[in-house]
Design a protein around this motif. Sequence first.
Motif, PDB file in Angstrom:
ATOM      1  N   MET A   1      -3.522   1.241  -7.625  1.00  0.00           N
ATOM      2  CA  MET A   1      -3.375   2.491  -6.876  1.00  0.00           C
ATOM      3  C   MET A   1      -2.439   2.301  -5.692  1.00  0.00           C
ATOM      4  O   MET A   1      -2.348   1.214  -5.139  1.00  0.00           O
ATOM      5  CB  MET A   1      -4.751   2.937  -6.365  1.00  0.00           C
ATOM      6  N   LYS A   2      -1.764   3.365  -5.327  1.00  0.00           N
ATOM      7  CA  LYS A   2      -0.846   3.318  -4.193  1.00  0.00           C
ATOM      8  C   LYS A   2      -1.247   4.372  -3.157  1.00  0.00           C
ATOM      9  O   LYS A   2      -1.802   5.419  -3.515  1.00  0.00           O
ATOM     10  CB  LYS A   2       0.594   3.627  -4.631  1.00  0.00           C
ATOM     11  N   LEU A   3      -0.933   4.070  -1.903  1.00  0.00           N
ATOM     12  CA  LEU A   3      -1.022   5.077  -0.849  1.00  0.00           C
ATOM     13  C   LEU A   3       0.403   5.429  -0.444  1.00  0.00           C
ATOM     14  O   LEU A   3       1.167   4.564  -0.017  1.00  0.00           O
ATOM     15  CB  LEU A   3      -1.800   4.546   0.359  1.00  0.00           C
ATOM     16  N   ASP A  49      -2.523   7.029  -8.611  1.00  0.00           N
ATOM     17  CA  ASP A  49      -2.410   5.931  -9.565  1.00  0.00           C
ATOM     18  C   ASP A  49      -0.945   5.507  -9.658  1.00  0.00           C
ATOM     19  O   ASP A  49      -0.036   6.330  -9.488  1.00  0.00           O
ATOM     20  CB  ASP A  49      -2.899   6.393 -10.946  1.00  0.00           C
ATOM     21  N   ASP A  50      -0.733   4.233  -9.971  1.00  0.00           N
ATOM     22  CA  ASP A  50       0.616   3.665  -9.990  1.00  0.00           C
ATOM     23  C   ASP A  50       1.578   4.502 -10.838  1.00  0.00           C
ATOM     24  O   ASP A  50       2.735   4.710 -10.470  1.00  0.00           O
ATOM     25  CB  ASP A  50       0.585   2.231 -10.534  1.00  0.00           C
ATOM     26  N   GLU A  51       1.103   4.974 -11.981  1.00  0.00           N
ATOM     27  CA  GLU A  51       2.005   5.661 -12.917  1.00  0.00           C
ATOM     28  C   GLU A  51       2.357   7.084 -12.452  1.00  0.00           C
ATOM     29  O   GLU A  51       3.219   7.737 -13.063  1.00  0.00           O
ATOM     30  CB  GLU A  51       1.408   5.688 -14.340  1.00  0.00           C
ATOM     31  N   MET A 101       2.600   2.050  -0.304  1.00  0.00           N
ATOM     32  CA  MET A 101       1.806   0.868   0.017  1.00  0.00           C
ATOM     33  C   MET A 101       0.815   0.574  -1.107  1.00  0.00           C
ATOM     34  O   MET A 101       0.247   1.486  -1.706  1.00  0.00           O
ATOM     35  CB  MET A 101       0.995   1.122   1.302  1.00  0.00           C
ATOM     36  N   GLN A 102       0.588  -0.720  -1.335  1.00  0.00           N
ATOM     37  CA  GLN A 102      -0.415  -1.134  -2.311  1.00  0.00           C
ATOM     38  C   GLN A 102      -1.825  -0.880  -1.755  1.00  0.00           C
ATOM     39  O   GLN A 102      -2.103  -1.239  -0.613  1.00  0.00           O
ATOM     40  CB  GLN A 102      -0.217  -2.636  -2.605  1.00  0.00           C
ATOM     41  N   VAL A 103      -2.694  -0.277  -2.555  1.00  0.00           N
ATOM     42  CA  VAL A 103      -4.099  -0.105  -2.168  1.00  0.00           C
ATOM     43  C   VAL A 103      -4.922  -1.200  -2.846  1.00  0.00           C
ATOM     44  O   VAL A 103      -4.874  -1.350  -4.059  1.00  0.00           O
ATOM     45  CB  VAL A 103      -4.625   1.285  -2.591  1.00  0.00           C
TER      46      VAL A 103
HETATM   47 NI    NI Z   1      -2.901   0.241  -8.319  1.00  0.00          NI
END
Ligand code: NI
Lengths: 109, 109, 109
Positions: A1-3, A49-51, A101-103
């Motif tokens: 997941m990303k923020l 979500d990343d995608e 940012m990476q969560v």
């Molecule tokens: Ni992720």
Amino acid sequence: MKLIIAVVQDKDSNRLSNALVEEDFRATKLASTGGFLRAGSTTFLIGVDDEKVQSVLDIIKNNCQARDQLVAPVSPMGGNADSYVPYPVEVQVGGATVFIMQVEQFNQF
Amino acid sequence: MKLIIAVVQDKDSNRLSNALVEEDFRATKLASTGGFLRAGSTTFLIGVDDEKVQSVLDIIKNNCQARDQLVAPVSPMGGNADSYVPYPVEVQVGGATVFIMQVEQFNQF
Amino acid sequence: MKLIIAVVQDKDSNRLSNALVEEDFRATKLASTGGFLRAGSTTFLIGVDDEKVQSVLDIIKNNCQARDQLVAPVSPMGGNADSYVPYPVEVQVGGATVFIMQVEQFNQF
Ligand code: NI
Ligand code: NI
Ligand code: NI
């Protein structure tokens, strides 16, 4: 997941909110000021979500990209009459500064 | 070290602040709006050592978890009388959206 | 790239803003309250290249470091006269709490 942390101009804030809601993305808005952008700004926090990152970036770009705008002359009342420009001028408005940012962990209660 | 970013409803904000202080956690609060949650929201920034993350999550859960609440009927003055519900209704309140981020470096001056 | 999240006292906020602008760093300011610091606080978001992190930390330290300040006595009107201190007292002001986070991706539109 990303923020995704996106700083956009106030004038684009509602349009971006609506576009995100329409695509089922949820965002939190923080009132913010200056710095990255000339005018008042709104900082969006968007967890995705990343995608889905590229979809959100597309929405931000489509609604907030920097563009030129004609601004009507303002009467020089109380200002400096010497610098008064009696015809519309083109100014740049909009623009977005986006940090992804990476969560590490995500929780909902 | 981790940075915990927690978005909670305004109504739970003071209670969460007090619970964090009581356990010696320090938080910064940002006024925020909508998106993750229906009503006004507060965004907490909480910096903690890795081994304390679960304690903070427990405090957030205990003070902000989504729950049902009976809401007294509001008189339809100025509203749509057709949609008036003359008895208390159960609505969901509270809830927290929590992002945990890795902190690369931490400084205090 | 890094995102520097700095929480500083309101009284140091303008000075820090000006010092950052002078060195061509761009920051977004979020109104925030309490927690890390006693009084009202401002949270700065500053995006910088990795090699500029130390320059920004130096600017924050130079403009926000915790220091002692003499505070003139306040007349006990409406307060507790027993606790009135009729001479200036030294209190700590300023201070900064700084989180440095890795940015996975950065975009400007
Ligand atoms: Ni992720
Ligand atoms: Ni750590
Ligand atoms: Ni980098």
